[in-house]
Design a protein around this motif. Structure first.
Motif, PDB file in Angstrom:
ATOM      1  N   ILE A   1       0.831  -0.972   0.010  1.00 52.08           N
ATOM      2  CA  ILE A   1       0.000  -0.229   0.131  1.00 52.08           C
ATOM      3  C   ILE A   1       1.061   1.221  -0.118  1.00 52.08           C
ATOM      4  O   ILE A   1       1.862   1.394   0.858  1.00 52.08           O
ATOM      5  CB  ILE A   1      -0.881  -0.035   1.347  1.00 52.08           C
ATOM      6  CG1 ILE A   1      -1.835  -1.172   1.099  1.00 52.08           C
ATOM      7  CG2 ILE A   1      -1.744   1.157   1.288  1.00 52.08           C
ATOM      8  CD1 ILE A   1      -2.591  -1.545   2.542  1.00 52.08           C
ATOM      9  N   SER A   2       0.757   1.946  -1.158  1.00 54.74           N
ATOM     10  CA  SER A   2       1.630   3.282  -1.430  1.00 54.74           C
ATOM     11  C   SER A   2       0.971   4.481  -0.651  1.00 54.74           C
ATOM     12  O   SER A   2      -0.394   4.598  -0.952  1.00 54.74           O
ATOM     13  CB  SER A   2       2.258   3.338  -2.695  1.00 54.74           C
ATOM     14  OG  SER A   2       2.872   2.216  -3.208  1.00 54.74           O
ATOM     15  N   LYS A   3       1.937   5.566  -0.314  1.00 54.54           N
ATOM     16  CA  LYS A   3       1.405   6.742   0.169  1.00 54.54           C
ATOM     17  C   LYS A   3       2.366   7.711  -0.561  1.00 54.54           C
ATOM     18  O   LYS A   3       3.492   7.781  -0.417  1.00 54.54           O
ATOM     19  CB  LYS A   3       1.224   7.170   1.557  1.00 54.54           C
ATOM     20  CG  LYS A   3       0.823   8.407   1.645  1.00 54.54           C
ATOM     21  CD  LYS A   3       0.506   8.404   3.522  1.00 54.54           C
ATOM     22  CE  LYS A   3       1.807   8.341   4.147  1.00 54.54           C
ATOM     23  NZ  LYS A   3       1.726   8.418   5.736  1.00 54.54           N
ATOM     24  N   VAL A   4       1.716   9.005  -1.266  1.00 53.18           N
ATOM     25  CA  VAL A   4       2.632   9.825  -1.936  1.00 53.18           C
ATOM     26  C   VAL A   4       2.496  11.334  -1.125  1.00 53.18           C
ATOM     27  O   VAL A   4       1.300  11.592  -1.330  1.00 53.18           O
ATOM     28  CB  VAL A   4       2.267  10.145  -3.480  1.00 53.18           C
ATOM     29  CG1 VAL A   4       3.186  11.061  -4.225  1.00 53.18           C
ATOM     30  CG2 VAL A   4       2.577   8.787  -4.368  1.00 53.18           C
ATOM     31  N   GLU A   5       3.661  11.817  -0.972  1.00 52.93           N
ATOM     32  CA  GLU A   5       3.700  13.043  -0.158  1.00 52.93           C
ATOM     33  C   GLU A   5       4.673  14.414  -1.272  1.00 52.93           C
ATOM     34  O   GLU A   5       5.497  13.623  -1.555  1.00 52.93           O
ATOM     35  CB  GLU A   5       4.281  13.217   1.141  1.00 52.93           C
ATOM     36  CG  GLU A   5       3.392  12.177   1.953  1.00 52.93           C
ATOM     37  CD  GLU A   5       4.054  12.164   3.458  1.00 52.93           C
ATOM     38  OE1 GLU A   5       3.003  11.784   4.293  1.00 52.93           O
ATOM     39  OE2 GLU A   5       5.312  12.535   3.587  1.00 52.93           O
TER      40      GLU A   5
ATOM     41  N   VAL B   1       7.527   8.817  -1.601  1.00 55.34           N
ATOM     42  CA  VAL B   1       6.639   7.572  -1.734  1.00 55.34           C
ATOM     43  C   VAL B   1       7.052   6.490  -0.693  1.00 55.34           C
ATOM     44  O   VAL B   1       8.151   6.445  -0.414  1.00 55.34           O
ATOM     45  CB  VAL B   1       6.752   7.076  -3.109  1.00 55.34           C
ATOM     46  CG1 VAL B   1       5.725   6.017  -3.283  1.00 55.34           C
ATOM     47  CG2 VAL B   1       6.366   8.089  -4.176  1.00 55.34           C
ATOM     48  N   THR B   2       5.983   6.341   0.136  1.00 58.24           N
ATOM     49  CA  THR B   2       6.351   5.093   0.987  1.00 58.24           C
ATOM     50  C   THR B   2       5.343   4.088   0.910  1.00 58.24           C
ATOM     51  O   THR B   2       4.108   4.511   0.619  1.00 58.24           O
ATOM     52  CB  THR B   2       6.070   5.726   2.552  1.00 58.24           C
ATOM     53  OG1 THR B   2       6.668   6.994   2.766  1.00 58.24           O
ATOM     54  CG2 THR B   2       6.229   4.704   3.674  1.00 58.24           C
ATOM     55  N   SER B   3       5.707   2.838   0.742  1.00 56.34           N
ATOM     56  CA  SER B   3       5.000   1.642   0.538  1.00 56.34           C
ATOM     57  C   SER B   3       5.125   0.628   1.706  1.00 56.34           C
ATOM     58  O   SER B   3       6.158   0.576   2.313  1.00 56.34           O
ATOM     59  CB  SER B   3       5.635   1.042  -0.699  1.00 56.34           C
ATOM     60  OG  SER B   3       4.630  -0.412  -0.899  1.00 56.34           O
ATOM     61  N   GLN B   4       4.024   0.276   2.215  1.00 61.11           N
ATOM     62  CA  GLN B   4       3.819  -0.433   3.182  1.00 61.11           C
ATOM     63  C   GLN B   4       3.353  -1.956   2.822  1.00 61.11           C
ATOM     64  O   GLN B   4       2.373  -1.998   2.370  1.00 61.11           O
ATOM     65  CB  GLN B   4       2.779  -0.069   4.342  1.00 61.11           C
ATOM     66  CG  GLN B   4       2.775  -0.739   5.559  1.00 61.11           C
ATOM     67  CD  GLN B   4       2.141   0.101   6.590  1.00 61.11           C
ATOM     68  OE1 GLN B   4       0.939  -0.042   6.643  1.00 61.11           O
ATOM     69  NE2 GLN B   4       2.634   0.536   7.756  1.00 61.11           N
ATOM     70  N   LEU B   5       4.169  -3.149   3.641  1.00 56.99           N
ATOM     71  CA  LEU B   5       3.855  -4.500   2.981  1.00 56.99           C
ATOM     72  C   LEU B   5       3.652  -5.389   4.294  1.00 56.99           C
ATOM     73  O   LEU B   5       4.403  -5.089   5.166  1.00 56.99           O
ATOM     74  CB  LEU B   5       4.965  -5.093   2.365  1.00 56.99           C
ATOM     75  CG  LEU B   5       4.998  -6.608   1.955  1.00 56.99           C
ATOM     76  CD1 LEU B   5       3.785  -6.747   0.953  1.00 56.99           C
ATOM     77  CD2 LEU B   5       6.177  -7.054   1.223  1.00 56.99           C
ATOM     78  N   ARG B   6       2.568  -6.243   4.348  1.00 55.92           N
ATOM     79  CA  ARG B   6       2.219  -6.958   5.608  1.00 55.92           C
ATOM     80  C   ARG B   6       1.842  -8.369   5.130  1.00 55.92           C
ATOM     81  O   ARG B   6       1.241  -8.426   3.797  1.00 55.92           O
ATOM     82  CB  ARG B   6       1.163  -6.471   6.451  1.00 55.92           C
ATOM     83  CG  ARG B   6       1.228  -5.104   6.922  1.00 55.92           C
ATOM     84  CD  ARG B   6      -0.229  -4.706   7.740  1.00 55.92           C
ATOM     85  NE  ARG B   6       0.345  -3.483   8.372  1.00 55.92           N
ATOM     86  CZ  ARG B   6      -0.916  -2.944   9.168  1.00 55.92           C
ATOM     87  NH1 ARG B   6      -1.982  -3.364   8.988  1.00 55.92           N
ATOM     88  NH2 ARG B   6      -0.535  -1.742   9.548  1.00 55.92           N
ATOM     89  N   PHE B   7       2.466  -9.519   5.706  1.00 57.61           N
ATOM     90  CA  PHE B   7       2.317 -10.877   5.278  1.00 57.61           C
ATOM     91  C   PHE B   7       2.445 -11.699   6.339  1.00 57.61           C
ATOM     92  O   PHE B   7       3.543 -11.347   7.389  1.00 57.61           O
ATOM     93  CB  PHE B   7       2.978 -11.202   3.897  1.00 57.61           C
ATOM     94  CG  PHE B   7       4.668 -11.157   4.078  1.00 57.61           C
ATOM     95  CD1 PHE B   7       5.196 -12.193   4.413  1.00 57.61           C
ATOM     96  CD2 PHE B   7       5.171  -9.886   3.744  1.00 57.61           C
ATOM     97  CE1 PHE B   7       6.694 -12.078   4.762  1.00 57.61           C
ATOM     98  CE2 PHE B   7       6.616 -10.085   3.962  1.00 57.61           C
ATOM     99  CZ  PHE B   7       7.241 -11.020   4.350  1.00 57.61           C
ATOM    100  N   ILE B   8       1.976 -12.852   6.567  1.00 55.64           N
ATOM    101  CA  ILE B   8       2.014 -13.840   7.376  1.00 55.64           C
ATOM    102  C   ILE B   8       3.282 -14.659   7.032  1.00 55.64           C
ATOM    103  O   ILE B   8       3.342 -15.265   5.831  1.00 55.64           O
ATOM    104  CB  ILE B   8       1.126 -14.672   7.641  1.00 55.64           C
ATOM    105  CG1 ILE B   8      -0.461 -13.987   7.703  1.00 55.64           C
ATOM    106  CG2 ILE B   8       1.234 -15.949   8.638  1.00 55.64           C
ATOM    107  CD1 ILE B   8      -0.412 -13.386   9.195  1.00 55.64           C
ATOM    108  N   VAL B   9       4.377 -15.065   8.000  1.00 56.37           N
ATOM    109  CA  VAL B   9       5.495 -15.638   7.767  1.00 56.37           C
ATOM    110  C   VAL B   9       5.091 -17.001   8.017  1.00 56.37           C
ATOM    111  O   VAL B   9       4.692 -17.623   8.840  1.00 56.37           O
ATOM    112  CB  VAL B   9       6.712 -14.888   8.245  1.00 56.37           C
ATOM    113  CG1 VAL B   9       7.069 -13.486   7.767  1.00 56.37           C
ATOM    114  CG2 VAL B   9       6.510 -15.121   9.792  1.00 56.37           C
ATOM    115  N   THR B  10       6.129 -17.881   7.331  1.00 60.98           N
ATOM    116  CA  THR B  10       6.206 -19.490   7.756  1.00 60.98           C
ATOM    117  C   THR B  10       7.654 -19.718   7.959  1.00 60.98           C
ATOM    118  O   THR B  10       8.630 -18.854   7.427  1.00 60.98           O
ATOM    119  CB  THR B  10       5.718 -20.132   6.799  1.00 60.98           C
ATOM    120  OG1 THR B  10       6.430 -20.076   5.159  1.00 60.98           O
ATOM    121  CG2 THR B  10       4.169 -19.881   6.070  1.00 60.98           C
ATOM    122  N   LYS B  11       7.932 -20.899   8.282  1.00 66.08           N
ATOM    123  CA  LYS B  11       9.462 -21.175   8.384  1.00 66.08           C
ATOM    124  C   LYS B  11      10.183 -21.437   7.135  1.00 66.08           C
ATOM    125  O   LYS B  11      11.425 -21.290   6.983  1.00 66.08           O
ATOM    126  CB  LYS B  11       9.606 -22.585   9.334  1.00 66.08           C
ATOM    127  CG  LYS B  11       8.774 -23.792   8.883  1.00 66.08           C
ATOM    128  CD  LYS B  11       9.331 -24.958   9.708  1.00 66.08           C
ATOM    129  CE  LYS B  11       8.695 -26.258   8.832  1.00 66.08           C
ATOM    130  NZ  LYS B  11       7.245 -26.468   9.138  1.00 66.08           N
TER     131      LYS B  11
END
Length: 398
Positions: free
Chosen positions: A147-151, A160-170
């Protein structure tokens, strides 16, 4: 009205050289001049009224006025005017866009180490670009959506800032996560980091010996193999619902049991733990009977002292190998003798029954000389022994 004057827009990186070209399709000796965004004359024909040495004449002819602008800065951006002095005057516009690449992208993670099954969050920032950059994410060979945000900053630059989220596995441990910045001024502009995933141990019990089924009297060794991140520091052996055998020996991850017996049957469990959690594996022990030794059977022999049977060489089995025994077993000899005796008895019985069924007559030696007599009576009279006045004798064999 179709214009006789043409030009082109220009994109240039900050600090580079921009070239502006004013071209006339059919010139009737009209004057060409170039104006800056403030409508100041840069060149009139081949003369430069503007006191800015960064502008230089590249080409001048009846059909073209070409001017270069070196060391372009953001303040040079705007709409330049190509003007042709006709009646009425004609104009064409060349927009100069100054490209400013972003600074080096920066990846930041919410936590340095991620626990398996948890969500992680990463942020990638591209600062001070013009126009605004776009950011893409790659985890290994898979693209993820952030998800990016432009200032826009005070100097008309963009962050520009981009945020990434996800579930990790081994399986994500050690996998690279790449932030890719796309901008017309740069190519292959990226930053990367590597995931560090902590996960609880994976445990597996291995039987070192015996190789086959565990039997009474044998020794047994079980090895507990555990891996995790961080590496398991604690390994423990227990027997489920019971105590370990009194003489069981635990050495590190190994469990050693001597002289197995059926009282040791049960479930043996190995625990392994690290800072993330604890795991275990079970081994069900069932002790079988000790292997029995089968006695070697002996061969009964029959001794026949008075009878010896020799087998002719022609009856020997030609397939026998060099290691075949040469002497005939006494039991075989006894069997052959029994068969011969039985055959002889059968033959005598058959002959007796045959003669009983076929009766016959015969004459004694008293009729000797019958060959020279004319008839039977004369033969009897002349028989050896001289029996006169004797009646005819006949004997029957019953």
């Amino acid at each position: 009205m179709t214009t006789n004057l043409v030009t082109d827009n220009v994109e240039v990186m900050e600090g580079d050289v921009a070239v502006i070209s004013c071209r006339v399709k059919n010139n009737d000796d009209s004057v060409i001049q170039l104006l800056n965004p403030n409508r100041q004359t840069i060149y009139f024909r081949d003369v430069r009224p503007l006191k800015d040495a960064r502008f230089q004449l590249v080409n001048f002819s009846d059909n073209e006025l070409r001017v270069s602008l070196s060391n372009v800065s953001l303040s040079d951006e705007g709409r330049y005017v190509c003007q042709l002095y006709t009646d009425p005057p004609q104009e064409a516009y060349a927009d100069i866009t100054v490209l400013i690449p972003p600074g080096n992208p920066i990846i930041e993670s919410r936590e340095g180490q991620v626990i398996e099954g948890n969500e992680t969050e990463m942020t990638c920032t591209a600062m001070g670009s013009k126009p605004a950059a776009t950011i893409r994410w790659m985890k290994g060979d898979k693209e993820l959506q952030g998800i990016s945000k432009v200032e826009e900053t005070y100097d008309h630059m963009f962050t520009v800032t981009s945020q990434l989220r996800f579930i990790v596995t081994k399986e994500d441990d050690g996998v690279p996560v790449v932030c890719i910045v796309d901008h017309p001024a740069v190519k292959d502009f990226q930053a990367l980091t590597y995931l560090v995933v902590h996960y609880k141990p994976e445990v597996k019990i291995i039987v070192e010996f015996p190789d086959g089924l565990p039997r009474e009297g044998q020794n047994m060794e079980l090895s507990c193999q555990a891996k995790g991140k961080p590496h398991p520091q604690q390994i423990n052996w227990v027997k489920v619902d019971d105590d370990l055998p009194s003489h069981a020996l635990i050495t590190g991850p190994d469990l050693y049991i001597e002289n197995l017996n059926k009282t040791y049957n049960g479930t043996y469990r190995c625990f392994a733990a690290n800072s993330v959690g604890e795991s275990y594996d079970d081994y069900i022990l069932y002790v079988y009977d000790a292997p029995t030794t089968t006695p070697i059977p002996t061969t009964a022999t029959t001794t026949i002292p008075t009878t010896t049977i020799s087998l002719p060489e022609a009856t020997a089995d030609s397939r026998a190998g060099e290691g075949a025994p040469r002497a005939v077993d006494h039991a075989v000899i006894g069997g052959v003798v029994a068969v011969v005796v039985f055959a002889m008895l059968c033959l005598l019985i058959i002959l007796g029954r045959y003669f009983a069924r076929h009766k016959g007559t015969y004459f004694t030696h008293e009729a000797k000389g019958a060959d020279d007599a004319a008839d039977a009576d004369t033969a009897i009279i002349n028989a050896e022994g001289g029996h006169n006045n004797s009646d005819e004798k006949k004997e029957y064999y019953i």
